[in-house]
Design a protein around this motif. Structure first.
Motif, short mmCIF file in Angstrom:
data_model
loop_
_atom_site.label_atom_id
_atom_site.label_comp_id
_atom_site.label_asym_id
_atom_site.label_seq_id
_atom_site.Cartn_x
_atom_site.Cartn_y
_atom_site.Cartn_z
N ARG A 68 0.83 -1.20 0.00
CA ARG A 68 0.00 0.00 0.00
C ARG A 68 0.87 1.26 0.00
O ARG A 68 0.57 2.24 -0.68
N ALA A 69 1.97 1.22 0.75
CA ALA A 69 2.88 2.37 0.82
C ALA A 69 3.52 2.64 -0.54
O ALA A 69 3.60 3.79 -0.98
N ARG A 70 3.97 1.58 -1.21
CA ARG A 70 4.59 1.78 -2.53
C ARG A 70 3.58 2.31 -3.54
O ARG A 70 3.91 3.20 -4.34
N GLU A 71 2.36 1.81 -3.49
CA GLU A 71 1.31 2.30 -4.39
C GLU A 71 1.01 3.77 -4.12
O GLU A 71 0.90 4.58 -5.04
N LEU A 72 0.90 4.12 -2.84
CA LEU A 72 0.64 5.50 -2.44
C LEU A 72 1.80 6.41 -2.83
O LEU A 72 1.61 7.53 -3.32
N HIS A 73 3.02 5.92 -2.68
CA HIS A 73 4.22 6.68 -3.00
C HIS A 73 4.29 7.01 -4.49
O HIS A 73 4.59 8.14 -4.87
N THR A 74 4.01 6.03 -5.33
CA THR A 74 4.08 6.28 -6.78
C THR A 74 2.95 7.19 -7.26
O THR A 74 3.11 7.88 -8.26
N SER A 75 1.82 7.19 -6.54
CA SER A 75 0.70 8.04 -6.96
C SER A 75 0.75 9.44 -6.34
O SER A 75 -0.09 10.28 -6.65
N THR A 76 1.73 9.69 -5.47
CA THR A 76 1.86 11.00 -4.83
C THR A 76 2.98 11.79 -5.50
O THR A 76 4.14 11.39 -5.43
N PRO A 77 2.64 12.90 -6.13
CA PRO A 77 3.69 13.69 -6.79
C PRO A 77 4.55 14.42 -5.75
O PRO A 77 4.07 14.79 -4.69
N PRO A 78 5.83 14.63 -6.07
CA PRO A 78 6.68 15.36 -5.13
C PRO A 78 6.29 16.83 -5.07
O PRO A 78 5.85 17.41 -6.05
N ASN A 79 6.48 17.43 -3.89
CA ASN A 79 6.21 18.86 -3.75
C ASN A 79 7.45 19.64 -4.20
O ASN A 79 8.39 19.07 -4.72
N ALA A 80 7.45 20.94 -3.96
CA ALA A 80 8.56 21.80 -4.41
C ALA A 80 9.90 21.39 -3.81
O ALA A 80 10.94 21.58 -4.42
N ARG A 81 9.88 20.80 -2.62
CA ARG A 81 11.11 20.37 -1.96
C ARG A 81 11.49 18.94 -2.32
O ARG A 81 12.49 18.42 -1.83
#
Length: 181
Positions: A68-81
């Motif tokens: 679930r964490a890997r799926e969430l990680h790939t679907s979450t775009p990075p912020n400005a930092r």
């Protein structure tokens, strides 16, 4: 001063107690379709089976949290930092239920996890070492500003507030502070 307390029964009370114990053993033996003599080994086997099952359940929960964490990680775009800030909201349940997911997510590159539970109203923040974000310092001011309390360390912190509105205010403050710093 290692004192010992000794209790005993005699006469009719001892007989009533012995009969009650025998009745209890009989009821348990019938429930297990066994004789009274077989009960100790059956109960030990059941205890071992429960322990094995609990261990297998924890392993599976950890694996599911990782997926679930890997799926969430790939679907979450990075912020400005460059941080991948994931927010997971749950309606009910202890915030500890999100701990496995939070640990798995924050272990991924630039992972910052914010978990919120409406009832009981609580928030959890977990950050990866590579983010440079201190989870305790990110959460504590948001909790204090909303009448909550809690704490933690640089990698994981959690706290509680009075109500669901306070949870959302804490989450918004943490997200604002993360994007500003």
């Amino acid at each position: 001063k290692q004192q010992v307390r000794l209790e005993f029964l005699c006469g009719g009370r001892a007989i009533r107690r012995a009969r009650a114990d025998a009745d209890l053993v009989s009821v348990i033996a019938v429930a297990y379709s066994a004789t009274a003599d077989e009960l100790p080994s059956l109960l030990e086997a059941q205890r071992a089976e429960l322990k094995t099952g609990a261990s297998a359940r924890r392993d599976l929960e950890e694996a599911v949290a990782g997926y679930r964490a890997r799926e969430l990680h790939t679907s979450t775009p990075p912020n400005a930092r460059g941080h991948r800030v994931a927010v997971v909201r749950e309606a009910v349940g202890p915030v500890e239920r999100l701990r496995g997911l939070a640990q798995a997510y924050s272990g991924l590159p630039n992972g910052v996890f914010v978990g919120a539970v409406a009832h009981p109203p609580s928030v959890l923040v977990a950050t990866g070492a590579d983010t440079g974000v201190d989870a305790g310092r990110a959460l504590k001011p948001a909790l204090e500003a909303n009448g909550g309390r809690g704490g933690g360390n640089a990698r994981m912190a959690q706290g509680s507030v009075r109500d669901g509105a306070g949870v959302e205010a804490v989450v918004e403050r943490v997200l604002t502070d993360l994007s500003a710093s």
